[in-house]
Write a protein that holds these residues in place. Structure first.
Motif, PDB file in Angstrom:
ATOM      1  N   LYS A   6      17.849  45.847  24.756  1.00  0.00           N
ATOM      2  CA  LYS A   6      18.541  46.936  25.435  1.00  0.00           C
ATOM      3  C   LYS A   6      17.952  47.085  26.836  1.00  0.00           C
ATOM      4  O   LYS A   6      16.740  47.163  27.002  1.00  0.00           O
ATOM      5  CB  LYS A   6      18.362  48.225  24.635  1.00  0.00           C
ATOM      6  N   LYS A   7      18.800  47.074  27.831  1.00  0.00           N
ATOM      7  CA  LYS A   7      18.347  47.118  29.218  1.00  0.00           C
ATOM      8  C   LYS A   7      17.517  48.375  29.477  1.00  0.00           C
ATOM      9  O   LYS A   7      17.911  49.467  29.116  1.00  0.00           O
ATOM     10  CB  LYS A   7      19.543  47.082  30.160  1.00  0.00           C
ATOM     11  N   GLY A   8      16.359  48.177  30.082  1.00  0.00           N
ATOM     12  CA  GLY A   8      15.507  49.304  30.441  1.00  0.00           C
ATOM     13  C   GLY A   8      14.510  49.718  29.381  1.00  0.00           C
ATOM     14  O   GLY A   8      13.644  50.541  29.652  1.00  0.00           O
ATOM     15  N   THR A   9      14.606  49.163  28.176  1.00  0.00           N
ATOM     16  CA  THR A   9      13.635  49.532  27.142  1.00  0.00           C
ATOM     17  C   THR A   9      12.301  48.865  27.433  1.00  0.00           C
ATOM     18  O   THR A   9      12.250  47.746  27.945  1.00  0.00           O
ATOM     19  CB  THR A   9      14.102  49.114  25.726  1.00  0.00           C
ATOM     20  N   ARG A  10      11.231  49.555  27.105  1.00  0.00           N
ATOM     21  CA  ARG A  10       9.895  49.008  27.317  1.00  0.00           C
ATOM     22  C   ARG A  10       9.590  47.975  26.247  1.00  0.00           C
ATOM     23  O   ARG A  10       9.892  48.177  25.086  1.00  0.00           O
ATOM     24  CB  ARG A  10       8.849  50.111  27.257  1.00  0.00           C
ATOM     25  N   VAL A  11       8.999  46.882  26.685  1.00  0.00           N
ATOM     26  CA  VAL A  11       8.581  45.836  25.755  1.00  0.00           C
ATOM     27  C   VAL A  11       7.071  45.744  25.891  1.00  0.00           C
ATOM     28  O   VAL A  11       6.557  45.358  26.938  1.00  0.00           O
ATOM     29  CB  VAL A  11       9.243  44.484  26.105  1.00  0.00           C
ATOM     30  N   THR A  12       6.352  46.142  24.837  1.00  0.00           N
ATOM     31  CA  THR A  12       4.893  46.195  24.911  1.00  0.00           C
ATOM     32  C   THR A  12       4.260  45.532  23.694  1.00  0.00           C
ATOM     33  O   THR A  12       4.927  45.256  22.700  1.00  0.00           O
ATOM     34  CB  THR A  12       4.404  47.652  24.978  1.00  0.00           C
ATOM     35  N   GLY A  13       2.970  45.305  23.804  1.00  0.00           N
ATOM     36  CA  GLY A  13       2.180  44.818  22.683  1.00  0.00           C
ATOM     37  C   GLY A  13       2.621  43.462  22.145  1.00  0.00           C
ATOM     38  O   GLY A  13       2.947  42.551  22.897  1.00  0.00           O
ATOM     39  N   ALA A  14       2.630  43.360  20.819  1.00  0.00           N
ATOM     40  CA  ALA A  14       2.955  42.103  20.153  1.00  0.00           C
ATOM     41  C   ALA A  14       4.374  41.647  20.467  1.00  0.00           C
ATOM     42  O   ALA A  14       4.628  40.446  20.610  1.00  0.00           O
ATOM     43  CB  ALA A  14       2.768  42.255  18.645  1.00  0.00           C
ATOM     44  N   GLU A  15       5.292  42.598  20.599  1.00  0.00           N
ATOM     45  CA  GLU A  15       6.681  42.256  20.914  1.00  0.00           C
ATOM     46  C   GLU A  15       6.772  41.573  22.279  1.00  0.00           C
ATOM     47  O   GLU A  15       7.494  40.591  22.448  1.00  0.00           O
ATOM     48  CB  GLU A  15       7.542  43.522  20.889  1.00  0.00           C
ATOM     49  N   ARG A  16       6.006  42.078  23.249  1.00  0.00           N
ATOM     50  CA  ARG A  16       6.001  41.499  24.599  1.00  0.00           C
ATOM     51  C   ARG A  16       5.382  40.100  24.581  1.00  0.00           C
ATOM     52  O   ARG A  16       5.875  39.188  25.238  1.00  0.00           O
ATOM     53  CB  ARG A  16       5.247  42.411  25.562  1.00  0.00           C
ATOM     54  N   GLU A  17       4.310  39.936  23.810  1.00  0.00           N
ATOM     55  CA  GLU A  17       3.658  38.630  23.705  1.00  0.00           C
ATOM     56  C   GLU A  17       4.586  37.599  23.069  1.00  0.00           C
ATOM     57  O   GLU A  17       4.652  36.450  23.505  1.00  0.00           O
ATOM     58  CB  GLU A  17       2.362  38.738  22.906  1.00  0.00           C
TER      59      GLU A  17
END
Length: 74
Positions: A6-17
């Protein structure tokens, strides 16, 4: 293939990796940043940033060069 985010949602932690790993693999296999952006639903800048953060050496843009043409070099 990465799921559309989803555009603009933050992607952090394990999901970002995980996303960074997937994008890195696809980019080094030859996919363009624009193609990656289109397939994930994120912006060019987001993909560029993720690739840079993960240590990928980004390719040049290609296309015509601005040097002297062959005819002028003679």
């Amino acid at each position: 293939m990465a799921e559309t985010l989803k555009k603009g949602t933050r992607v952090t932690g394990a999901e970002r990796e995980k996303l960074a790993s997937d994008l890195k693999k696809r980019y080094t296999a030859g996919e363009s940043i624009r193609a990656l952006a289109a397939s994930t639903g994120r912006s060019y800048g987001f993909i560029h940033r993720i690739l840079s953060e993960s240590g990928v050496t980004l390719r040049g843009r290609g296309g015509a060069t601005r040097g002297k043409s062959k005819q002028q070099q003679r």
